[in-house]
Design a protein around this motif. Structure first.
Motif, PDB file in Angstrom:
ATOM      1  N   LYS B  37       0.846  -1.106   0.003  1.00 50.26           N
ATOM      2  CA  LYS B  37      -0.106   0.062  -0.197  1.00 50.26           C
ATOM      3  C   LYS B  37       0.853   1.414   0.047  1.00 50.26           C
ATOM      4  O   LYS B  37       0.580   2.144  -0.592  1.00 50.26           O
ATOM      5  N   LEU B  38       1.936   1.089   0.862  1.00 46.20           N
ATOM      6  CA  LEU B  38       2.679   2.356   1.160  1.00 46.20           C
ATOM      7  C   LEU B  38       3.460   2.565  -0.293  1.00 46.20           C
ATOM      8  O   LEU B  38       3.576   3.678  -0.904  1.00 46.20           O
ATOM      9  N   LEU B  41       1.168   4.163  -2.933  1.00 46.51           N
ATOM     10  CA  LEU B  41       1.103   5.626  -2.532  1.00 46.51           C
ATOM     11  C   LEU B  41       2.219   6.456  -2.992  1.00 46.51           C
ATOM     12  O   LEU B  41       2.143   7.473  -3.534  1.00 46.51           O
ATOM     13  N   MET B  44       2.113   6.771  -6.772  1.00 50.48           N
ATOM     14  CA  MET B  44       1.065   7.474  -7.123  1.00 50.48           C
ATOM     15  C   MET B  44       1.505   9.010  -7.022  1.00 50.48           C
ATOM     16  O   MET B  44       1.306   9.779  -7.966  1.00 50.48           O
ATOM     17  N   GLU B  45       2.302   9.233  -6.050  1.00 55.22           N
ATOM     18  CA  GLU B  45       2.836  10.656  -5.745  1.00 55.22           C
ATOM     19  C   GLU B  45       3.806  11.083  -6.966  1.00 55.22           C
ATOM     20  O   GLU B  45       3.932  11.954  -7.417  1.00 55.22           O
ATOM     21  N   THR B  86       9.600  20.326  -2.463  1.00 56.59           N
ATOM     22  CA  THR B  86       8.694  20.353  -1.297  1.00 56.59           C
ATOM     23  C   THR B  86       7.912  19.170  -1.342  1.00 56.59           C
ATOM     24  O   THR B  86       7.739  18.443  -0.151  1.00 56.59           O
ATOM     25  N   GLY B  87       7.239  18.833  -2.529  1.00 59.96           N
ATOM     26  CA  GLY B  87       6.219  17.542  -2.334  1.00 59.96           C
ATOM     27  C   GLY B  87       7.227  16.384  -1.859  1.00 59.96           C
ATOM     28  O   GLY B  87       6.422  15.491  -1.396  1.00 59.96           O
ATOM     29  N   VAL B  90       7.555  16.274   1.780  1.00 64.43           N
ATOM     30  CA  VAL B  90       6.474  15.642   2.459  1.00 64.43           C
ATOM     31  C   VAL B  90       6.241  14.283   2.031  1.00 64.43           C
ATOM     32  O   VAL B  90       6.093  13.578   3.250  1.00 64.43           O
ATOM     33  N   SER B  93       8.498  12.171   4.565  1.00 62.73           N
ATOM     34  CA  SER B  93       8.233  12.272   5.927  1.00 62.73           C
ATOM     35  C   SER B  93       6.858  11.510   5.919  1.00 62.73           C
ATOM     36  O   SER B  93       6.724  10.514   7.220  1.00 62.73           O
ATOM     37  N   VAL B  94       6.040  11.365   5.164  1.00 68.15           N
ATOM     38  CA  VAL B  94       5.037  10.447   5.189  1.00 68.15           C
ATOM     39  C   VAL B  94       5.179   8.798   5.083  1.00 68.15           C
ATOM     40  O   VAL B  94       4.797   8.220   6.030  1.00 68.15           O
ATOM     41  N   PHE B  97       6.923   8.039   8.563  1.00 70.45           N
ATOM     42  CA  PHE B  97       5.937   7.934   9.671  1.00 70.45           C
ATOM     43  C   PHE B  97       5.248   6.634   9.516  1.00 70.45           C
ATOM     44  O   PHE B  97       4.808   5.890  10.479  1.00 70.45           O
ATOM     45  N   ALA B  98       4.872   6.181   8.091  1.00 71.42           N
ATOM     46  CA  ALA B  98       4.105   5.071   7.732  1.00 71.42           C
ATOM     47  C   ALA B  98       5.079   3.796   8.127  1.00 71.42           C
ATOM     48  O   ALA B  98       4.524   2.625   8.845  1.00 71.42           O
ATOM     49  N   LEU B 101       4.875   3.014  11.927  1.00 76.99           N
ATOM     50  CA  LEU B 101       3.470   2.554  12.226  1.00 76.99           C
ATOM     51  C   LEU B 101       3.704   1.120  12.051  1.00 76.99           C
ATOM     52  O   LEU B 101       3.022   0.055  12.824  1.00 76.99           O
ATOM     53  N   ILE B 102       3.932   0.839  10.706  1.00 75.12           N
ATOM     54  CA  ILE B 102       3.830  -0.608  10.384  1.00 75.12           C
ATOM     55  C   ILE B 102       4.742  -1.549  11.339  1.00 75.12           C
ATOM     56  O   ILE B 102       4.437  -2.581  11.581  1.00 75.12           O
TER      57      ILE B 102
END
Lengths: 500, 130
Positions: B37-38, B41, B44-45, B86-87, B90, B93-94, B97-98, B101-102
């Motif tokens: 999933k990550l 993501l 997609m970005e 910048t994107g 971001v 960092s996402v 963090f993910a 959590l995993i």
């Protein structure tokens, strides 16, 4: 000299002050009392700043534009100070003050030791700063950066409790929310390709000239924005992350997430739809009807899901899904009454939902009971907590003399003005359904027979009591004297509808 | 048909951006493994970054550094590239963090499969021993 420097740059200070304090906090994390008082002082300063800004905006006829760092419009980032931003900053400051007060000497039980608690405050302040930034920003890419800051700090707050369940809820939220931000970024990209600008004023002026020659790109961009912000504001059926995230977070975090964070994303959608696209494009593509439809479905479906929940915080979380429906509905009505009602309802729901989450947090941490059916006896043992819960419930249902009523009344008038009777019906049905999921909680708490173990149950400490009373007083005040806030919301609605 | 094909060939970066975007969304929606999933993501970005950078590019133009030798010639638009920097920050960092959590979930549940974890959570809630 000092005062003029502060007053002429006030919007910037309102945005960066939470960030500055947030990055000071980790250095003093050993002294939790200092961390808490610093946060509280900042919250009070924010309320003062928001009040001054509102005063300034009310004296002004037109919006004021502030160029960051002296770089003017098409090149630099612009802040827009008008009634809409003053209104939202006032809501953010007004809700964050009671929530910060509630957290004093109360968080360690839910979050952990002083380091973890300090980290919670850091994320909390970053979220507040990002929301204040969202209120002022007038630049498309700045919107993206701020929503990402708000999203990441919200996810951090959801996972603040050291439990695997919180990590799972936070991960789901993070993935779906970042999917939403990426869609928003795609929409911003399409708009930039079409117009060559990122500043909202320039984009909207350019878009008015070019949109008819490439309607497909505009349509693509609008759908990107609608789905992206739809995921972030948890409009049904894109709400699946919300109940989990908002019910596993610590209660001050649930209050701020349900009360303010989702509204910040809604404000972005509002700005993009009205200030960037303008109503000729909204009418042309039928976005207004889409918003009313989505809102109506969310009100009914969210309320029915809420009735089915037995866990108190999950029930409140589903109720947020339903209440977001009212805001979408108001956005779609496209008249002054409806928009004014939606904005007032935004403020009212922010206060009410924070009060509900904080009181349920008190109930859960004192009694250890999570389910509605086990709450018997709470009403008599914790009179103040349950009184605040009752006042907020009546406010959410929309009984006259409570703040929710004023918002729903203006939404109803707006619905009647457009002759859209489905919206009128769902607003009334939503109130009935809201009563159906909140009144049983009150009935069980007051009239159920108290169990043996209820001897030690009592109201929380002084800071918590003060914060709950403050929220309840705000609900009653807005219900009896709505005029100052209603005027501000009304002038914001007029400005939004006249632009573009 | 020929006209459409021609359009795609001329605008091939956008075409690839759309394909990447679709791959990313499909991965997020259909895969139950949280790492995948990550990754979806991130793909997609990247598609959105590609779209931005392609929008800033002008074929045959030089880089936006003006010296005496290229003064007056066409330069590409540097703004989208700067924005995407910048994107990327971001999205890094996402991702970090993910991943944290995993890791936390893997320590507790012993799996990185979102569906299995949801099933375990349901079972725990049913028996009331959280």
């Amino acid at each position: 000299m000092m005062t003029t420097a502060i007053s002429s740059n006030l919007p910037v200070f309102v945005v960066i002050a939470p960030f500055i304090v947030a990055f000071i906090l980790p250095t003093i994390s050993r002294r939790l009392r200092l961390v808490e008082s610093l946060t509280l002082v900042l919250s009070i300063l924010l309320v003062v700043g928001a009040g001054l800004l509102t005063h300034y905006v009310k004296a002004q006829d037109t919006a004021t534009f502030y160029s960051m760092g002296g770089w003017t419009a098409p090149w630099g980032i612009e802040l827009k100070i008008d009634s809409l931003s003053a209104f939202f900053v006032l809501v953010v400051a007004g809700v964050s003050l009671p929530v910060s007060m509630f957290s004093v000497a109360n968080l360690s039980g839910e979050v952990g030791n002083s380091y973890r608690t300090t980290r919670f405050y850091v994320l909390y302040l970053i979220l507040i700063g990002a929301l204040a930034g969202i209120a002022f920003t007038n630049d498309m890419f700045n919107v993206f950066v701020l929503i990402e800051v708000a999203t990441l700090s919200s996810c951090g707050l959801v996972s603040a409790r050291n439990e695997p369940v919180a990590a799972h809820a936070s991960f789901t939220y993070l993935i779906l929310s970042t999917l939403g931000s990426t869609l928003v970024l795609g929409g911003i990209g399409l708009i930039y390709i079409l117009t060559g600008h990122l500043n909202m004023r320039h984009v909207s002026a350019e878009l008015a000239q070019v949109w008819q020659s490439s309607p497909h790109v505009v349509w693509m961009a609008i759908s990107f924005f609608l789905v992206g912000f739809g995921v972030k504001t948890a409009i049904f059926p894109l709400h699946i992350w919300l109940p989990d995230a908002h019910s596993t977070a610590p209660s001050p975090a649930s209050a701020i997430l349900s009360g303010l964070a989702v509204k910040g994303f809604l404000l972005c959608l509002l700005k993009v739809l009205y200030n960037v696209f303008g109503h000729s494009i909204i009418f042309e593509f039928g976005i207004d009807r889409l918003l009313v439809l989505a809102g109506s479905i969310a009100i009914v479906a969210g309320s029915i899901f809420a009735i089915a929940q037995d866990e108190l915080k999950r029930r409140l979380a589903y109720s947020t899904v339903a209440q977001m429906g009212y805001l979408f509905l108001g956005l779609g009505l496209m008249n002054t009454q409806g928009l004014k009602g939606a904005l007032f309802y935004l403020a009212s729901h922010a206060i009410i939902k924070s009060a509900l989450f904080l009181t349920s947090g008190v109930i859960i941490s004192t009694t250890g009971k999570k389910n509605v059916r086990d709450l018997a006896g709470v009403g008599r043992k914790m009179p103040l907590t349950m009184a605040v819960f009752t006042i907020s419930s009546l406010g959410l249902i929309g009984i006259p003399l409570f703040s929710g009523f004023i918002g729903k009344w203006h939404l109803l008038l707006g619905g009647l003005e457009t002759g859209n009777f489905i919206s009128v019906l769902t607003i009334i049905a939503g109130s009935v359904l809201c009563a159906a999921y909140l009144l049983p909680v009150i009935r069980i708490a007051y009239f159920g027979s108290a169990p043996e173990e209820s001897k030690g149950w009592k109201d929380p400490g002084l800071p918590q009591k003060t914060s709950l009373v403050l929220l309840a007083a705000l609900i009653l005040f807005l219900g009896v004297f709505p005029d100052p806030i209603l005027e501000l919301a009304g002038s914001a609605a007029v400005n939004l509808l006249s632009s573009g | 048909m020929n006209k459409l094909l021609n359009k795609i060939l001329i605008n091939y970066p956008y075409f690839f951006a759309v394909i990447l975007f679709a791959i990313g969304v499909a991965t997020i929606v259909t895969r139950s493994n949280m790492f995948k999933k990550l990754l979806g993501l991130n793909i997609m970005e990247s598609a959105v970054y590609l779209m931005f950078i392609a929008a800033g590019n002008i074929r045959g133009a030089t880089e936006p550094i003006i010296t005496d030798s290229n003064a007056g010639s066409t330069i590409i638009n540097p703004l989208p590239s700067a924005l995407m920097l910048t994107g990327i920050v971001v999205s890094v960092s996402v991702t970090a963090f993910a991943l944290a959590l995993i890791l936390r979930m893997y320590k507790h549940y012993g799996t990185t499969d979102a569906i299995l974890i949801a099933e375990m959570r349901d079972k725990n809630e049913k028996w009331g021993n959280k």
